[in-house]
Design an enzyme around this catalytic site. Structure first.
Site, PDB file in Angstrom:
ATOM      1  N   HIS A 138       0.856  -1.195   0.000  1.00 42.09           N
ATOM      2  CA  HIS A 138       0.000   0.000   0.000  1.00 42.09           C
ATOM      3  C   HIS A 138       0.890   1.243   0.000  1.00 42.09           C
ATOM      4  O   HIS A 138       1.980   1.221   0.577  1.00 42.09           O
ATOM      5  CB  HIS A 138      -0.910  -0.019   1.241  1.00 42.09           C
ATOM      6  CG  HIS A 138      -1.994   1.017   1.164  1.00 42.09           C
ATOM      7  ND1 HIS A 138      -1.772   2.331   1.489  1.00 42.09           N
ATOM      8  CD2 HIS A 138      -3.298   0.931   0.772  1.00 42.09           C
ATOM      9  CE1 HIS A 138      -2.900   3.013   1.309  1.00 42.09           C
ATOM     10  NE2 HIS A 138      -3.836   2.184   0.883  1.00 42.09           N
TER      11      HIS A 138
ATOM     12  N   GLU B   5      -3.929   2.306  -7.264  1.00 47.23           N
ATOM     13  CA  GLU B   5      -4.293   3.459  -6.415  1.00 47.23           C
ATOM     14  C   GLU B   5      -3.279   4.585  -6.614  1.00 47.23           C
ATOM     15  O   GLU B   5      -2.131   4.444  -6.207  1.00 47.23           O
ATOM     16  CB  GLU B   5      -4.278   3.071  -4.926  1.00 47.23           C
ATOM     17  CG  GLU B   5      -5.529   2.381  -4.454  1.00 47.23           C
ATOM     18  CD  GLU B   5      -5.691   2.405  -2.932  1.00 47.23           C
ATOM     19  OE1 GLU B   5      -6.550   1.667  -2.446  1.00 47.23           O
ATOM     20  OE2 GLU B   5      -4.963   3.147  -2.232  1.00 47.23           O
TER      21      GLU B   5
HETATM   22  O1  G3P Z   1      -6.810   0.994   0.372  1.00 49.17           O
HETATM   23  C1  G3P Z   1      -7.786   1.934   0.036  1.00 49.17           C
HETATM   24  C2  G3P Z   1      -7.401   3.285   0.462  1.00 49.17           C
HETATM   25  O2  G3P Z   1      -6.044   3.583   0.335  1.00 49.17           O
HETATM   26  C3  G3P Z   1      -8.237   4.337  -0.195  1.00 49.17           C
HETATM   27  O3  G3P Z   1      -8.344   5.365   0.743  1.00 49.17           O
HETATM   28  O4  G3P Z   1      -9.533   7.146   1.882  1.00 49.17           O
HETATM   29  O5  G3P Z   1      -9.049   7.317  -0.557  1.00 49.17           O
HETATM   30  O6  G3P Z   1     -10.763   5.700   0.247  1.00 49.17           O
HETATM   31  P1  G3P Z   1      -9.501   6.445   0.566  1.00 49.17           P
END
Ligand code: G3P
Length: 219
Positions: A89, A138
């Site tokens: 992550h 992400e």
């Molecule tokens: O692993 C999911 C996370 O990093 C996303 O965070 O707060 O943008 O939904 P958020």
């Protein structure tokens, strides 16, 4: 499917984490949708006792049983009840690719499923080589955003990531700033099989309302 990352938010820690797991369980059963709470290692055991949901842990370290003070041993979280683990992550990167590879191998060896994060196409190409159960795209700059999601900011990259990962038979999850049913719907249309979400649910005053809204995106 929805991975709900509890991170170390106070609302996702200890007793509060258990309350949130119960809410997610209720919604998952009502809506017949797979929701996976992703917890701190310290909360796995209690959560596993409290719920029938599949529980994942946020990280494991590339270590064997032995002299590794403070590390998270894959066998330990498995014994506590975790079924899988996040790796790489953006808030918990490995120092180098070899350590990520070692953690991925160790997790798989002990029987944990894996989801490995990538911050873009180049990293995705590398993590796919590790053959995780899921990959996740992400963009770190959008993680935690309350206004802009990966689905609205980077649809082209999601499509490319989906083509790439599907070519290797690995399902794609997307995350960062997901906060509406439209974000979910768009992510699925672009080729993702699910989303990873944290702040929209964990930090909400009404997590049930938020998760029910996201679920609409799967219909
Ligand atoms: O692993 C999911 C996370 O990093 C996303 O965070 O707060 O943008 O939904 P958020």
């Amino acid at each position: 499917m929805i991975f709900v990352n509890f991170k170390t938010y106070p609302q996702g820690t200890g007793f509060e984490a258990l309350k949130l797991v119960k809410i997610l369980e209720e919604v998952a059963h009502e809506a017949q949708i797979k929701i996976i709470p992703v917890l701190q290692s310290t909360d796995i055991k209690e959560a596993q006792i409290a719920t029938t949901l599949e529980i994942w842990v946020q990280h494991v370290d590339p270590v064997e049983a032995g002299a590794h003070t403070g590390f998270i041993l894959p066998e330990a979280v498995l014994e506590d009840g975790a079924m899988g683990t996040f790796l790489n992550h953006s808030e918990h990167k490995f120092v180098n690719f070899d350590d990520l590879k070692k953690a991925s191998v160790r997790a798989t060896q002990v029987g944990l499923k894996t989801l490995i994060f990538a911050d873009g196409i180049e990293e995705l190409k590398k993590v796919i080589e590790l053959k995780p159960n899921f990959v996740s795209y992400e963009p770190p700059e959008l993680v935690g955003s309350a206004t802009t999601s990966v689905a609205t900011a980077h649809p082209d990259i999601i499509s490319e990531a989906a083509n790439l990962s599907h070519g290797f038979g690995i399902p794609l999850i997307v995350g960062a700033g997901i906060h509406s049913m439209d974000d979910v719907r768009k992510s699925l249309e672009l080729g993702a099989v699910g989303v990873a979400v944290a702040s929209d649910i964990v930090k909400s005053e009404d997590p049930k309302k938020e998760i029910l809204d996201l679920i609409e995106g799967f219909k």
